[in-house]
Write an enzyme that holds these catalytic residues in place. Structure first.
Site, PDB file in Angstrom:
ATOM      1  N   ASP A   1       2.565  -0.819  -3.328  1.00  0.00           N
ATOM      2  CA  ASP A   1       3.685  -1.205  -2.449  1.00  0.00           C
ATOM      3  C   ASP A   1       3.567  -2.698  -2.097  1.00  0.00           C
ATOM      4  O   ASP A   1       3.388  -3.076  -0.942  1.00  0.00           O
ATOM      5  CB  ASP A   1       3.708  -0.349  -1.177  1.00  0.00           C
ATOM      6  CG  ASP A   1       2.400  -0.434  -0.373  1.00  0.00           C
ATOM      7  OD1 ASP A   1       2.459  -0.167   0.853  1.00  0.00           O
ATOM      8  OD2 ASP A   1       1.339  -0.782  -0.941  1.00  0.00           O
TER       9      ASP A   1
ATOM     10  N   HIS B   1      -8.230  -4.910   1.006  1.00  0.00           N
ATOM     11  CA  HIS B   1      -8.118  -3.450   0.896  1.00  0.00           C
ATOM     12  C   HIS B   1      -7.888  -3.008  -0.562  1.00  0.00           C
ATOM     13  O   HIS B   1      -8.672  -2.246  -1.120  1.00  0.00           O
ATOM     14  CB  HIS B   1      -6.942  -2.952   1.738  1.00  0.00           C
ATOM     15  CG  HIS B   1      -7.028  -3.303   3.187  1.00  0.00           C
ATOM     16  ND1 HIS B   1      -7.983  -2.804   4.041  1.00  0.00           N
ATOM     17  CD2 HIS B   1      -6.248  -4.122   3.949  1.00  0.00           C
ATOM     18  CE1 HIS B   1      -7.801  -3.282   5.255  1.00  0.00           C
ATOM     19  NE2 HIS B   1      -6.758  -4.084   5.231  1.00  0.00           N
TER      20      HIS B   1
HETATM   21  O1  RIB Z   1      -4.331   0.050   5.262  1.00  0.00           O
HETATM   22  C1  RIB Z   1      -4.257  -0.883   4.212  1.00  0.00           C
HETATM   23  C2  RIB Z   1      -3.302  -0.436   3.157  1.00  0.00           C
HETATM   24  O2  RIB Z   1      -1.983  -0.347   3.696  1.00  0.00           O
HETATM   25  C3  RIB Z   1      -3.195  -1.448   1.998  1.00  0.00           C
HETATM   26  O3  RIB Z   1      -2.880  -0.767   0.818  1.00  0.00           O
HETATM   27  C4  RIB Z   1      -2.052  -2.320   2.419  1.00  0.00           C
HETATM   28  O4  RIB Z   1      -1.378  -2.899   1.296  1.00  0.00           O
HETATM   29  C5  RIB Z   1      -1.146  -1.317   3.079  1.00  0.00           C
HETATM   30  O5  RIB Z   1      -0.395  -0.678   2.044  1.00  0.00           O
HETATM   31 CA    CA Z   2      -0.933  -1.470  -0.520  1.00  0.00          CA
END
Ligand code: RIB
Ligand code: CA
Length: 303
Positions: free
Chosen positions: A8, A238
């Site tokens: 996303d 992340h």
């Molecule tokens: O909590 C972090 C996640 O949520 C990552 O994938 C960031 O891109 C959001 O989608």
């Molecule tokens: Ca993400």
């Protein structure tokens, strides 16, 4: 390794896609898009923009607009900006989406390359749940599923209980964990140990003028959120940490446990150990400095 990233994009998603393009072990064979940080049409536009910038011809197959059973989504604009790339809002539509939906693309590709495809899900798990429902063989046809999501032994980032990807579609996540493929969970338990700071982005931009410079430019909005809301001097790598877990498992300490997701009430979106469910491998610790170094050295090799 054949890799599909379900994404996303999203600022840290963009970093992960750039990493995947630079990693010699990875053959990025497709992106599937989902709502989350953005509306899904923005996710798809941003994914196609990134692949073009990276010079990759991989297809982009668009997926779910909303969580299972829902008909509305409010993107995380306060974290990733109005168009998913922070302050950068003029993002051209380049190319077109694949004819198949994300779930169909995941199922077809896994069937064609039985046992070879790793799926790295770095957004809500809606497309993964839909692929599992579309083809009961999907979970066996993929090599494994690596999920950026959850906060199993640490606080969440949406609230104390929930991490954003799981929170955005708790039902889909619980469906996935009820009968999981071989799965590795890369949650906040480890991704908040791989912080990337302003100085890191500036150094990266010096070495990779085009892609590194773009990531530096889109990260400013994200870093401001982390400082003002999270009180952190950097942003979590992340999604890149999840992609790195696809190829560098020795950098992670993992425990095996079943998982379930709270799908109602005040702890909605919490990811809980559940011994009654099939085990998945949950990352509990990571060589954070090693992940940051690996990310930097690989992405710095890009133009
Ligand atoms: O909590 C972090 C996640 O949520 C990552 O994938 C960031 O891109 C959001 O989608
Ligand atoms: Ca993400």
């Amino acid at each position: 390794m054949k890799l599909i990233i379900d994404t996303d994009p999203g600022i840290d998603d963009a970093m992960a896609i750039a990493y995947a393009a630079a990693a010699p072990e990875i053959d990025l064979i497709g992106l599937t898009t989902v709502f989350g940080n953005t509306h899904v049409h923005q996710s798809s536009r941003n994914a196609r923009f990134l692949l073009d910038k990276l010079g990759l011809a991989a297809p982009v197959a668009e997926g779910a607009s909303y969580a299972l059973g829902q008909s509305h989504h409010t993107p995380s604009e306060h974290v990733h900006g109005p168009e998913g790339f922070g302050d950068i809002t003029e993002i051209p539509e380049i190319g077109t989406n694949h004819d198949l939906s994300a779930a169909e693309f995941l199922v077809e590709t896994a069937r064609r390359h039985k046992g070879e495809v790793v799926v790295c899900a770095v957004g809500p798990l809606t497309n993964i749940a839909l692929a599992m429902q579309l083809d009961p063989e999907f979970s066996r046809n993929i090599s494994r599923l690596v999920v950026m999501g959850g906060a199993v032994y640490c606080p969440g980032n949406v609230n104390h209980h929930a991490e954003a990807n799981i929170y955005h579609d708790a039902r889909a996540a619980d469906i996935v964990f009820a009968t999981p493929p071989e799965t590795v969970l890369v949650g906040l338990d480890v991704t908040l140990k791989t912080l990337y700071e302003t100085a890191d982005f500036e150094a990266l931009a010096e070495r990779s003028r085009d892609m590194g410079g773009f990531l530096r430019d889109i990260s400013r909005f994200y870093l401001k959120f982390y400082k003002e809301v999270g009180g952190l001097e950097g942003c979590g790598l992340h999604d890149s940490t999840a992609v790195i877990a696809c190829t560098h498992e020795p950098m992670f300490d993992m425990v095996e446990t079943g998982l379930s997701v709270v799908t109602e009430g005040p702890e909605f979106g919490a990811t809980r150990p559940d011994p009654s469910r099939p085990s998945v491998r949950v990352c509990r610790n990571v060589d954070g400095a090693g992940v940051v170094h690996l990310f930097t050295e690989r992405v710095a090799s890009l133009p």
